[in-house]
Scaffold this motif. Structure first.
Motif, PDB file in Angstrom:
ATOM      1  N   VAL A  95       0.844  -1.197   0.000  1.00  0.00           N
ATOM      2  CA  VAL A  95       0.000   0.000   0.000  1.00  0.00           C
ATOM      3  C   VAL A  95       0.882   1.251   0.000  1.00  0.00           C
ATOM      4  CG1 VAL A  95      -1.946   1.146   1.130  1.00  0.00           C
ATOM      5  CG2 VAL A  95      -1.560  -1.301   1.489  1.00  0.00           C
ATOM      6  N   ASN A  96       0.507   2.249  -0.811  1.00  0.00           N
ATOM      7  CA  ASN A  96       1.336   3.461  -0.850  1.00  0.00           C
ATOM      8  C   ASN A  96       1.143   4.281   0.425  1.00  0.00           C
ATOM      9  OD1 ASN A  96      -1.080   4.835  -1.245  1.00  0.00           O
ATOM     10  ND2 ASN A  96      -0.406   5.943  -3.061  1.00  0.00           N
ATOM     11  N   GLU A  97       1.931   5.353   0.535  1.00  0.00           N
ATOM     12  CA  GLU A  97       1.980   6.116   1.782  1.00  0.00           C
ATOM     13  C   GLU A  97       0.629   6.736   2.132  1.00  0.00           C
ATOM     14  OE1 GLU A  97       5.326   8.804   1.697  1.00  0.00           O
ATOM     15  OE2 GLU A  97       4.779   9.543   3.704  1.00  0.00           O
ATOM     16  N   ILE A  98      -0.078   7.235   1.106  1.00  0.00           N
ATOM     17  CA  ILE A  98      -1.366   7.895   1.370  1.00  0.00           C
ATOM     18  C   ILE A  98      -2.365   6.929   2.007  1.00  0.00           C
ATOM     19  CG2 ILE A  98      -3.368   9.004   0.253  1.00  0.00           C
ATOM     20  CD1 ILE A  98      -1.446  10.151  -1.836  1.00  0.00           C
ATOM     21  N   GLY A  99      -2.324   5.662   1.593  1.00  0.00           N
ATOM     22  CA  GLY A  99      -3.341   4.723   2.061  1.00  0.00           C
ATOM     23  C   GLY A  99      -2.924   3.811   3.200  1.00  0.00           C
ATOM     24  N   ALA A 100      -1.637   3.788   3.524  1.00  0.00           N
ATOM     25  CA  ALA A 100      -1.138   2.752   4.440  1.00  0.00           C
ATOM     26  C   ALA A 100      -1.818   2.770   5.817  1.00  0.00           C
ATOM     27  CB  ALA A 100       0.376   2.870   4.589  1.00  0.00           C
ATOM     28  N   ASP A 101      -1.964   3.960   6.414  1.00  0.00           N
ATOM     29  CA  ASP A 101      -2.549   4.016   7.764  1.00  0.00           C
ATOM     30  C   ASP A 101      -3.951   3.437   7.784  1.00  0.00           C
ATOM     31  OD1 ASP A 101      -0.326   5.088   8.878  1.00  0.00           O
ATOM     32  OD2 ASP A 101      -1.038   7.174   8.862  1.00  0.00           O
ATOM     33  N   THR A 102      -4.768   3.840   6.820  1.00  0.00           N
ATOM     34  CA  THR A 102      -6.145   3.351   6.753  1.00  0.00           C
ATOM     35  C   THR A 102      -6.177   1.852   6.482  1.00  0.00           C
ATOM     36  OG1 THR A 102      -6.837   5.489   5.873  1.00  0.00           O
ATOM     37  CG2 THR A 102      -8.375   3.649   5.598  1.00  0.00           C
ATOM     38  N   TYR A 103      -5.416   1.418   5.509  1.00  0.00           N
ATOM     39  CA  TYR A 103      -5.462   0.005   5.114  1.00  0.00           C
ATOM     40  C   TYR A 103      -5.026  -0.904   6.248  1.00  0.00           C
ATOM     41  CZ  TYR A 103      -5.201  -4.076   2.048  1.00  0.00           C
ATOM     42  OH  TYR A 103      -5.413  -5.314   1.476  1.00  0.00           O
ATOM     43  N   LEU A 104      -3.932  -0.530   6.907  1.00  0.00           N
ATOM     44  CA  LEU A 104      -3.368  -1.416   7.933  1.00  0.00           C
ATOM     45  C   LEU A 104      -4.203  -1.484   9.215  1.00  0.00           C
ATOM     46  CD1 LEU A 104      -1.011  -1.588   5.907  1.00  0.00           C
ATOM     47  CD2 LEU A 104       0.488  -1.802   7.885  1.00  0.00           C
ATOM     48  N   GLU A 105      -5.307  -0.730   9.253  1.00  0.00           N
ATOM     49  CA  GLU A 105      -6.239  -0.895  10.380  1.00  0.00           C
ATOM     50  C   GLU A 105      -7.189  -2.067  10.133  1.00  0.00           C
ATOM     51  OE1 GLU A 105      -8.243   2.833  10.952  1.00  0.00           O
ATOM     52  OE2 GLU A 105      -6.509   3.724  11.971  1.00  0.00           O
ATOM     53  N   ALA A 115      -8.429   9.670  -1.116  1.00  0.00           N
ATOM     54  CA  ALA A 115      -8.108   9.722  -2.549  1.00  0.00           C
ATOM     55  C   ALA A 115      -6.599   9.755  -2.695  1.00  0.00           C
ATOM     56  CB  ALA A 115      -8.743  10.957  -3.177  1.00  0.00           C
ATOM     57  N   GLY A 116      -6.090   9.035  -3.681  1.00  0.00           N
ATOM     58  CA  GLY A 116      -4.635   8.956  -3.874  1.00  0.00           C
ATOM     59  C   GLY A 116      -4.062   7.666  -3.315  1.00  0.00           C
ATOM     60  N   THR A 117      -4.900   6.911  -2.584  1.00  0.00           N
ATOM     61  CA  THR A 117      -4.462   5.587  -2.114  1.00  0.00           C
ATOM     62  C   THR A 117      -4.249   4.675  -3.317  1.00  0.00           C
ATOM     63  OG1 THR A 117      -5.657   5.729  -0.012  1.00  0.00           O
ATOM     64  CG2 THR A 117      -5.232   3.506  -0.867  1.00  0.00           C
ATOM     65  N   VAL A 118      -3.122   4.002  -3.357  1.00  0.00           N
ATOM     66  CA  VAL A 118      -2.898   2.992  -4.395  1.00  0.00           C
ATOM     67  C   VAL A 118      -2.432   1.709  -3.709  1.00  0.00           C
ATOM     68  CG1 VAL A 118      -1.807   2.423  -6.597  1.00  0.00           C
ATOM     69  CG2 VAL A 118      -2.128   4.822  -5.974  1.00  0.00           C
ATOM     70  N   ILE A 119      -3.053   0.613  -4.112  1.00  0.00           N
ATOM     71  CA  ILE A 119      -2.725  -0.700  -3.538  1.00  0.00           C
ATOM     72  C   ILE A 119      -2.309  -1.620  -4.678  1.00  0.00           C
ATOM     73  CG2 ILE A 119      -3.585  -2.592  -2.101  1.00  0.00           C
ATOM     74  CD1 ILE A 119      -5.913  -0.615  -1.340  1.00  0.00           C
ATOM     75  N   ALA A 120      -1.188  -2.287  -4.515  1.00  0.00           N
ATOM     76  CA  ALA A 120      -0.713  -3.223  -5.541  1.00  0.00           C
ATOM     77  C   ALA A 120      -0.625  -4.607  -4.928  1.00  0.00           C
ATOM     78  CB  ALA A 120       0.658  -2.787  -6.056  1.00  0.00           C
ATOM     79  N   LYS A 121      -1.093  -5.571  -5.680  1.00  0.00           N
ATOM     80  CA  LYS A 121      -1.081  -6.936  -5.154  1.00  0.00           C
ATOM     81  C   LYS A 121      -0.453  -7.872  -6.173  1.00  0.00           C
ATOM     82  CE  LYS A 121      -4.923  -8.739  -4.534  1.00  0.00           C
ATOM     83  NZ  LYS A 121      -5.853  -9.804  -4.523  1.00  0.00           N
ATOM     84  N   GLU A 122       0.692  -8.436  -5.787  1.00  0.00           N
ATOM     85  CA  GLU A 122       1.363  -9.412  -6.641  1.00  0.00           C
ATOM     86  C   GLU A 122       0.670 -10.754  -6.480  1.00  0.00           C
ATOM     87  OE1 GLU A 122       5.077  -9.238  -4.512  1.00  0.00           O
ATOM     88  OE2 GLU A 122       5.944  -8.014  -6.087  1.00  0.00           O
ATOM     89  N   SER A 123       0.790 -11.572  -7.504  1.00  0.00           N
ATOM     90  CA  SER A 123       0.205 -12.901  -7.377  1.00  0.00           C
ATOM     91  C   SER A 123       1.081 -13.932  -8.087  1.00  0.00           C
ATOM     92  CB  SER A 123      -1.207 -12.916  -7.985  1.00  0.00           C
ATOM     93  OG  SER A 123      -1.162 -12.802  -9.392  1.00  0.00           O
ATOM     94  N   PHE A 124       1.059 -15.139  -7.550  1.00  0.00           N
ATOM     95  CA  PHE A 124       1.685 -16.260  -8.253  1.00  0.00           C
ATOM     96  C   PHE A 124       0.936 -17.531  -7.908  1.00  0.00           C
ATOM     97  CE2 PHE A 124       4.052 -18.075  -4.649  1.00  0.00           C
ATOM     98  CZ  PHE A 124       4.216 -16.978  -3.804  1.00  0.00           C
TER      99      PHE A 124
END
Ligand code: HEC
Length: 199
Positions: A95-105, A115-124
């Motif tokens: 999670v990018n800096e803008i969204g990290a606090d909210t997401y990690l709750e 707004a400006g939150t970006v989340i990237a999810k790798e997969s394999f």
């Protein structure tokens, strides 16, 4: 002519070394049988190859800097886990800096994603024989309120393992599942509880 041949050979060498790297990341057993430590070992082996793949070529409508920088964002996954959604693949979320606090709750209601939150999810994927296969990089971006009402102002994107942006109907392919299942928590699915990084 000579140069052409050199290029072909270089390409071949790359393809072969890529293949060798993949073969080295055998899991030895099916993905759903992996312990967190074993799943982490597979990820450590695959990590460089996975990113190299996502970085290949033009990202077109996907902001290239998301792909170039997501590894420096805050990890939300303590180890790769497979919740069953996203095609049974093992997932690693950043999670990018803008969204990290909210997401990690990891709140299950009243979530207001800035707004400006970006989340990237790798997969394999790890098949029944323990063979490891890179999967897409899934991205969600929260845009300004009102910009995309149909998707609750989330932009959904995906990059194929070979770096190509994946064209799809994001409403049916992404947004419907996220909104229907996780609407109360801001559209966020979150890693399975045991795989969450907490602060
Ligand atoms: C069938 C339901 C389903 C569909 C379809 C789906 N997702 Fe997800 N998505 C989930 C679940 C469940 C999670 C949480 C899984 C985890 O991380 O363990 C998740 C997590 C994510 C995350 C991490 C942020 C979060 O919600 O925690 C991203 C980014 C993401 N999905 C992008 C996409 C994109 C892009 C698409 C379309 C290509 C898509 N998803 C399609 C179910 C779905």
């Amino acid at each position: 002519m000579k140069r052409r041949l050199q290029l072909v050979l270089a390409g071949l060498a790359l393809a072969l070394s890529g293949h060798a790297a993949q073969a080295a990341c055998e899991a030895g057993k099916a993905g759903y049988e992996l312990t967190p430590t074993e799943a982490t070992a597979v990820y450590d082996c695959l990590k460089a190859e996975l990113l190299d793949g996502y970085l290949q070529g033009d990202k077109r409508w996907i902001p290239a800097d998301y792909v170039a920088s997501y590894r420096s964002w805050t990890p939300a996954s303590a180890f790769p886990a497979a919740p069953g959604f996203h095609g049974e693949r093992l997932l690693m979320t950043y999670v990018n800096e803008i969204g990290a606090d909210t997401y990690l709750e990891y709140r299950d209601e009243g979530v207001i994603v800035p707004a400006g939150t970006v989340i990237a999810k790798e997969s394999f994927a790890v098949d029944e024989q323990g063979k490891v296969q890179p999967g897409p990089l899934f991205i969600m971006e929260k845009v300004e309120a009102g910009r995309s009402p149909q998707t609750d102002d989330w932009f959904y994107m995906a990059v194929a393992p070979n770096g190509s942006p994946m064209a799809m109907d994001v409403i049916s392919a992404c947004s419907e599942c996220h909104q229907q299942n996780f609407g109360a928590q801001g559209g966020l699915g979150y890693p399975v509880p045991e795989a969450r990084v907490t602060r």
